[in-house]
Write a protein that holds these residues in place. Structure first.
Motif, PDB file in Angstrom:
ATOM      1  N   ILE A   1     -15.133 -16.932 -18.926  1.00  0.00           N
ATOM      2  CA  ILE A   1     -15.800 -17.454 -17.671  1.00  0.00           C
ATOM      3  C   ILE A   1     -17.188 -18.114 -18.243  1.00  0.00           C
ATOM      4  CG2 ILE A   1     -14.911 -15.582 -16.128  1.00  0.00           C
ATOM      5  CD1 ILE A   1     -17.435 -13.891 -16.936  1.00  0.00           C
ATOM      6  N   LEU A   2     -17.695 -19.076 -17.395  1.00  0.00           N
ATOM      7  CA  LEU A   2     -19.028 -19.882 -17.472  1.00  0.00           C
ATOM      8  C   LEU A   2     -20.084 -19.086 -16.826  1.00  0.00           C
ATOM      9  CD1 LEU A   2     -19.523 -22.604 -18.765  1.00  0.00           C
ATOM     10  CD2 LEU A   2     -19.236 -23.771 -16.768  1.00  0.00           C
TER      11      LEU A   2
ATOM     12  N   MET B   1     -16.615  -9.397 -20.568  1.00  0.00           N
ATOM     13  CA  MET B   1     -18.012  -9.032 -20.718  1.00  0.00           C
ATOM     14  C   MET B   1     -19.038  -8.772 -19.610  1.00  0.00           C
ATOM     15  SD  MET B   1     -18.735 -11.185 -24.370  1.00  0.00           S
ATOM     16  CE  MET B   1     -20.277 -10.307 -24.480  1.00  0.00           C
ATOM     17  N   LEU B   2     -18.438  -9.363 -18.527  1.00  0.00           N
ATOM     18  CA  LEU B   2     -19.319  -9.258 -17.498  1.00  0.00           C
ATOM     19  C   LEU B   2     -18.611  -8.482 -15.967  1.00  0.00           C
ATOM     20  CD1 LEU B   2     -21.150 -12.730 -17.252  1.00  0.00           C
ATOM     21  CD2 LEU B   2     -21.891 -10.561 -17.981  1.00  0.00           C
ATOM     22  N   TRP B   3     -19.328  -8.247 -15.307  1.00  0.00           N
ATOM     23  CA  TRP B   3     -18.590  -7.748 -13.949  1.00  0.00           C
ATOM     24  C   TRP B   3     -18.047  -8.842 -13.137  1.00  0.00           C
ATOM     25  CZ3 TRP B   3     -19.569  -9.184  -9.084  1.00  0.00           C
ATOM     26  CH2 TRP B   3     -19.232  -8.272  -8.027  1.00  0.00           C
TER      27      TRP B   3
ATOM     28  N   HIS C   1     -19.072 -18.658 -12.941  1.00  0.00           N
ATOM     29  CA  HIS C   1     -18.151 -19.470 -12.626  1.00  0.00           C
ATOM     30  C   HIS C   1     -16.846 -18.925 -13.233  1.00  0.00           C
ATOM     31  CE1 HIS C   1     -20.906 -22.469 -10.569  1.00  0.00           C
ATOM     32  NE2 HIS C   1     -21.612 -22.246 -11.896  1.00  0.00           N
ATOM     33  N   SER C   2     -15.807 -18.689 -12.557  1.00  0.00           N
ATOM     34  CA  SER C   2     -14.481 -18.113 -12.908  1.00  0.00           C
ATOM     35  C   SER C   2     -13.343 -18.894 -12.476  1.00  0.00           C
ATOM     36  CB  SER C   2     -14.674 -16.529 -12.731  1.00  0.00           C
ATOM     37  OG  SER C   2     -13.133 -16.160 -13.244  1.00  0.00           O
ATOM     38  N   GLU C   3     -12.459 -19.427 -13.044  1.00  0.00           N
ATOM     39  CA  GLU C   3     -11.219 -20.211 -12.374  1.00  0.00           C
ATOM     40  C   GLU C   3      -9.991 -19.466 -12.723  1.00  0.00           C
ATOM     41  OE1 GLU C   3     -11.233 -24.481 -13.054  1.00  0.00           O
ATOM     42  OE2 GLU C   3     -12.738 -24.679 -11.630  1.00  0.00           O
ATOM     43  N   GLU C   4      -9.152 -18.951 -12.203  1.00  0.00           N
ATOM     44  CA  GLU C   4      -8.016 -18.232 -12.396  1.00  0.00           C
ATOM     45  C   GLU C   4      -6.723 -19.035 -11.898  1.00  0.00           C
ATOM     46  OE1 GLU C   4      -8.276 -14.330 -11.081  1.00  0.00           O
ATOM     47  OE2 GLU C   4     -10.109 -13.887 -11.803  1.00  0.00           O
ATOM     48  N   ASP C   5      -5.604 -19.102 -12.757  1.00  0.00           N
ATOM     49  CA  ASP C   5      -4.251 -19.751 -12.574  1.00  0.00           C
ATOM     50  C   ASP C   5      -3.705 -18.431 -11.785  1.00  0.00           C
ATOM     51  OD1 ASP C   5      -5.192 -22.124 -13.075  1.00  0.00           O
ATOM     52  OD2 ASP C   5      -4.458 -22.053 -14.934  1.00  0.00           O
ATOM     53  N   MET C   6      -3.199 -18.711 -10.635  1.00  0.00           N
ATOM     54  CA  MET C   6      -2.287 -17.529  -9.977  1.00  0.00           C
ATOM     55  C   MET C   6      -1.059 -17.957  -9.315  1.00  0.00           C
ATOM     56  SD  MET C   6      -5.299 -15.304  -7.875  1.00  0.00           S
ATOM     57  CE  MET C   6      -4.070 -13.993  -7.630  1.00  0.00           C
ATOM     58  N   LYS C   7      -0.146 -16.906  -9.623  1.00  0.00           N
ATOM     59  CA  LYS C   7       1.240 -17.312  -9.062  1.00  0.00           C
ATOM     60  C   LYS C   7       1.257 -16.286  -7.859  1.00  0.00           C
ATOM     61  CE  LYS C   7       6.185 -16.990  -9.673  1.00  0.00           C
ATOM     62  NZ  LYS C   7       7.175 -16.685 -10.636  1.00  0.00           N
ATOM     63  N   VAL C   8       1.127 -16.812  -6.621  1.00  0.00           N
ATOM     64  CA  VAL C   8       1.328 -15.854  -5.391  1.00  0.00           C
ATOM     65  C   VAL C   8       2.517 -15.862  -4.827  1.00  0.00           C
ATOM     66  CG1 VAL C   8       0.043 -15.419  -3.238  1.00  0.00           C
ATOM     67  CG2 VAL C   8      -1.413 -16.404  -5.149  1.00  0.00           C
ATOM     68  N   VAL C   9       3.092 -14.752  -4.645  1.00  0.00           N
ATOM     69  CA  VAL C   9       4.267 -14.610  -3.807  1.00  0.00           C
ATOM     70  C   VAL C   9       3.998 -13.591  -2.873  1.00  0.00           C
ATOM     71  CG1 VAL C   9       6.563 -13.579  -4.060  1.00  0.00           C
ATOM     72  CG2 VAL C   9       5.705 -14.526  -6.101  1.00  0.00           C
ATOM     73  N   SER C  10       3.833 -14.398  -1.757  1.00  0.00           N
ATOM     74  CA  SER C  10       3.292 -13.608  -0.397  1.00  0.00           C
ATOM     75  C   SER C  10       4.408 -13.519   0.679  1.00  0.00           C
ATOM     76  CB  SER C  10       2.097 -14.262  -0.139  1.00  0.00           C
ATOM     77  OG  SER C  10       2.337 -15.587   0.397  1.00  0.00           O
ATOM     78  N   THR C  11       3.914 -12.634   1.763  1.00  0.00           N
ATOM     79  CA  THR C  11       4.630 -12.761   3.038  1.00  0.00           C
ATOM     80  C   THR C  11       4.201 -13.796   3.699  1.00  0.00           C
ATOM     81  OG1 THR C  11       3.460 -11.060   3.698  1.00  0.00           O
ATOM     82  CG2 THR C  11       4.996  -9.968   2.741  1.00  0.00           C
ATOM     83  N   CYS C  12       5.172 -14.302   4.466  1.00  0.00           N
ATOM     84  CA  CYS C  12       4.715 -15.354   5.576  1.00  0.00           C
ATOM     85  C   CYS C  12       5.571 -15.118   6.967  1.00  0.00           C
ATOM     86  CB  CYS C  12       4.858 -16.528   4.895  1.00  0.00           C
ATOM     87  SG  CYS C  12       4.373 -17.858   6.255  1.00  0.00           S
ATOM     88  N   LYS C  13       5.170 -15.011   7.875  1.00  0.00           N
ATOM     89  CA  LYS C  13       5.751 -15.008   9.358  1.00  0.00           C
ATOM     90  C   LYS C  13       6.422 -16.416   9.498  1.00  0.00           C
ATOM     91  CE  LYS C  13       5.540 -13.571  14.050  1.00  0.00           C
ATOM     92  NZ  LYS C  13       4.473 -13.037  15.123  1.00  0.00           N
ATOM     93  N   LEU C  14       7.670 -16.531   9.398  1.00  0.00           N
ATOM     94  CA  LEU C  14       8.390 -17.586   9.711  1.00  0.00           C
ATOM     95  C   LEU C  14       8.767 -17.998  11.163  1.00  0.00           C
ATOM     96  CD1 LEU C  14      10.634 -18.072   6.320  1.00  0.00           C
ATOM     97  CD2 LEU C  14       8.132 -19.176   6.962  1.00  0.00           C
TER      98      LEU C  14
ATOM     99  N   CYS D   1     -33.121 -25.206 -26.455  1.00  0.00           N
ATOM    100  CA  CYS D   1     -32.752 -26.532 -26.752  1.00  0.00           C
ATOM    101  C   CYS D   1     -32.036 -27.217 -25.782  1.00  0.00           C
ATOM    102  CB  CYS D   1     -31.928 -26.537 -27.986  1.00  0.00           C
ATOM    103  SG  CYS D   1     -32.737 -25.967 -29.308  1.00  0.00           S
ATOM    104  N   GLY D   2     -32.242 -26.759 -24.349  1.00  0.00           N
ATOM    105  CA  GLY D   2     -31.612 -27.205 -23.099  1.00  0.00           C
ATOM    106  C   GLY D   2     -30.164 -26.818 -22.870  1.00  0.00           C
ATOM    107  N   ILE D   3     -29.876 -25.517 -23.585  1.00  0.00           N
ATOM    108  CA  ILE D   3     -28.591 -25.048 -23.060  1.00  0.00           C
ATOM    109  C   ILE D   3     -28.601 -24.332 -21.916  1.00  0.00           C
ATOM    110  CG2 ILE D   3     -27.030 -23.501 -23.664  1.00  0.00           C
ATOM    111  CD1 ILE D   3     -27.882 -23.566 -26.892  1.00  0.00           C
ATOM    112  N   SER D   4     -27.894 -24.807 -20.943  1.00  0.00           N
ATOM    113  CA  SER D   4     -27.973 -24.380 -19.579  1.00  0.00           C
ATOM    114  C   SER D   4     -26.602 -23.470 -19.179  1.00  0.00           C
ATOM    115  CB  SER D   4     -28.150 -25.418 -18.464  1.00  0.00           C
ATOM    116  OG  SER D   4     -27.013 -26.482 -18.734  1.00  0.00           O
ATOM    117  N   GLN D   5     -25.793 -23.671 -19.855  1.00  0.00           N
ATOM    118  CA  GLN D   5     -24.350 -23.157 -19.766  1.00  0.00           C
ATOM    119  C   GLN D   5     -23.674 -22.480 -20.794  1.00  0.00           C
ATOM    120  OE1 GLN D   5     -21.981 -25.521 -17.577  1.00  0.00           O
ATOM    121  NE2 GLN D   5     -22.618 -25.154 -15.468  1.00  0.00           N
TER     122      GLN D   5
END
Length: 440
Positions: free
Chosen positions: A116-117, A93-95, A125-138, A82-86
Motif C-alpha cells: 500500500i502507498l 503493517m497498517l489498519w 492509498h490501496s488498490e486491490e484487484d478483485m474477482k467479484v461473483v455477485s447476485t443480480c436481479k435479471l 530529502c523530499g520523500i513524500s510517499q
C-alpha cells in the motif's frame, strides 16, 4: 592571503561532505513503523476517537477496487527526508477499512496486492484487484434485446457512520470513462455506464454508510438472432409455403409434422438459455409459443382437409354400379335389334306368300303370325321396363353420391381458404407487434 585561501578551501570542502543522504528506512524509523510494532494496525487510525475516518473508494468494471483514507498517526515533513513524500509498505503493517460487498456470493481468489502507498500527510492509498461473483436481479422480458442493471453495494462491517464515512473518489462520468478505456473485450455484453449513489442504512438505531455502484450493460443479440430467432422464422415460412402443396397427397401432412418437430427441438434449446425464474414471461417465449401454436393449428387443419377429401374419394367409388347398368343397356339394345329383325322377316314372308296364293287361304296363317309378334313385343316391353327401373335407381344413387362428394370437396376448399387467410393475417400482425415490443 595564504591563510584566507586555506580557510576558504576548508569551508568549501566541509560544505560538500555535509550533504545529507536519505532513505525510506529513515522515514519508517521516524514513524516507528516496523513489523514488530502493532500500534498502527490494532485500532482505527485516529488521535481522537470522536473523529470519523473518511474512506474514499472507486470501483471500475475492470475489477479494481481503489481505496483511500487518512491515517492520523502518520505524518512527516518531506523536507527533512530529502523530499520523500510517499513510501510503499506491506499491506499488513497498517489498519485497513473492513469493507465488504453485499451481493458477493463467492470468495475472491484473486492475488492480493502486497503493498500500500502512504503519503507524508497520512493519506493511505490501496488498490486491490478483485474477482467479484455477485447476485443480480435479471429482467429477461426482452431477451435477447435486454439491458441489465446490476448493483454492487459496499459498506463497513462494524463501523457505523459516526466512525467511518464512505465517499466516492470519482463521479459517475469519470468512472464510466475510465472503465471504457481499460475494458478491452466485452464478450456477449456491451458496457453502457456506471452510476454511483450513496445512502444511509439504519440498523440498531445507528446509521451505516453505503455506496452503490450500478453497472448498466446491454446484451449483444446477434448470436441469438442467428442461431435461434431466424431459424424459427424460416420454419414459419416453410409452414406457410406448405399450403401450396396438394391436399390429396400425403407429403403435405408429413412435411408439417417434420417442421413441428424441428420447432420442438429449438424450444428445448430455449429452455437451456433462459433463466428458470422471471417475473414476466419473456417475449422470446411468447414468440416461440405463438408460432408453435400456429403450426399445430395448421397441422390439425391439414388432417381435417385430408379427411374430407378421403370421404369424397370413397363416395366416388360408390358410383361403380352405373357401369353394370351400361352393360345391361347394351344387352337390351341387342335383344331389341334381334326382335326387330324377326318382325321384318315375318312381314317379308307374309308379303311373298300373299302374292302367289289366294287371300282366303292365307288369313288363318297371318292371324297366327300376328299373335306371335304381339306376344314377343310384350316380352320386350317388360324387359325394357325392368331395365328402366334399375336405371332410375342407379341414376339416383349416382346423383346422391356426386352431391355428397361435391359437398365434402367444397367444404374442404372453403376451410383451406379461410384458414390460409387467418394464418397470413395472424402472422402479419404478430411479427411486427412483437418486434416493436422488443425494441421499445
Amino acid at each position: 592571503m595564504m591563510r584566507f585561501a586555506f580557510l576558504l578551501l576548508v569551508i568549501s570542502t566541509d560544505g560538500v561532505t555535509s550533504k545529507k543522504v536519505c532513505s525510506y528506512l529513515d522515514v519508517l524509523d521516524y514513524l516507528n513503523l516496523t513489523k514488530d510494532s502493532n500500534v498502527f494496525k490494532l485500532t482505527r487510525p485516529v488521535l481522537d476517537y470522536t473523529h470519523p475516518t473518511t474512506v474514499e473508494l472507486d470501483i471500475f468494471l475492470y475489477a479494481i477496487l481503489a481505496l483511500k483514507w487518512k491515517h492520523e498517526g502518520i505524518s512527516w515533513d518531506p523536507a527533512e527526508f530529502c523530499g520523500i513524500s510517499q513510501i510503499a509498505i506491506p499491506r499488513d503493517m497498517l489498519w485497513r477499512p473492513d469493507l465488504f460487498i453485499f451481493e458477493m456470493i463467492q470468495k475472491d481468489d484473486s492475488p492480493l496486492n502486497p503493498y500500500i502507498l502512504v503519503s507524508s500527510d497520512g493519506m493511505v492509498h490501496s488498490e486491490e484487484d478483485m474477482k467479484v461473483v455477485s447476485t443480480c436481479k435479471l429482467d429477461v422480458h426482452k431477451f435477447p434485446f435486454d439491458t441489465q442493471r446490476c448493483n454492487i453495494s459496499v459498506a463497513s462491517a462494524i463501523h457505523h457512520a459516526d466512525e467511518m464515512r464512505l465517499l466516492p473518489c470519482s463521479n459517475s462520468s469519470r468512472a464510466t470513462q475510465f472503465t471504457r478505456e481499460v475494458l478491452k473485450t466485452q464478450g456477449e455484453w456491451e458496457f453502457i455506464q456506471i452510476s454511483v449513489s450513496s445512502f444511509n442504512m439504519t440498523y440498531s438505531n445507528r446509521q451505516w454508510d453505503n455506496l452503490i455502484y450500478t453497472f448498466t450493460m446491454r446484451r449483444r443479440p446477434l448470436l441469438h438472432v442467428i442461431n435461434f430467432l431466424l431459424p424459427i422464422l424460416f420454419f414459419l415460412c416453410l409452414d406457410l409455403a406448405s399450403f401450396f402443396i396438394a391436399d390429396h397427397r400425403g407429403e403435405k401432412l408429413g412435411f408439417k409434422v417434420t417442421v413441428l418437430l424441428a420447432i420442438s427441438v429449438l424450444l428445448l434449446i430455449l429452455n437451456d438459455i433462459l433463466p428458470s425464474m422471471s417475473n414476466k414471461t419473456p417475449l422470446i417465449a411468447t414468440y416461440c409459443i405463438v408460432i408453435f401454436a400456429l403450426m399445430l393449428l395448421s397441422l390439425l387443419e391439414t388432417i381435417l382437409v385430408t379427411h374430407l377429401l378421403e370421404k369424397d374419394s370413397v363416395a366416388q367409388e360408390k358410383v361403380g354400379p352405373a357401369d353394370d347398368w351400361q352393360q345391361k343397356k347394351e344387352k337390351v339394345k341387342t335383344q331389341d335389334c334381334t326382335t326387330e329383325e324377326n318382325k321384318q322377316t315375318s312381314c317379308v314372308c307374309i308379303c311373298k306368300v300373299s302374292a302367289g296364293e289366294k287371300q282366303h287361304e292365307l288369313l288363318p296363317m297371318a292371324e297366327e303370325v300376328n299373335s306371335r309378334i304381339q306376344s314377343g313385343d310384350s316380352h320386350v316391353l317388360l324387359l325394357i321396363l325392368e331395365e328402366l327401373k334399375e336405371l332410375q335407381k342407379n341414376v339416383d344413387l349416382h346423383l346422391n353420391s356426386r352431391l355428397e362428394g361435391g359437398k365434402s370437396c367444397l367444404l374442404a376448399a372453403r376451410i383451406n381458404k379461410v384458414f390460409f387467410i387467418f394464418y397470413v393475417t395472424t402472422v402479419s400482425l404478430f411479427l411486427p407487434l412483437i418486434f416493436i415490443e422488443w425494441h421499445t
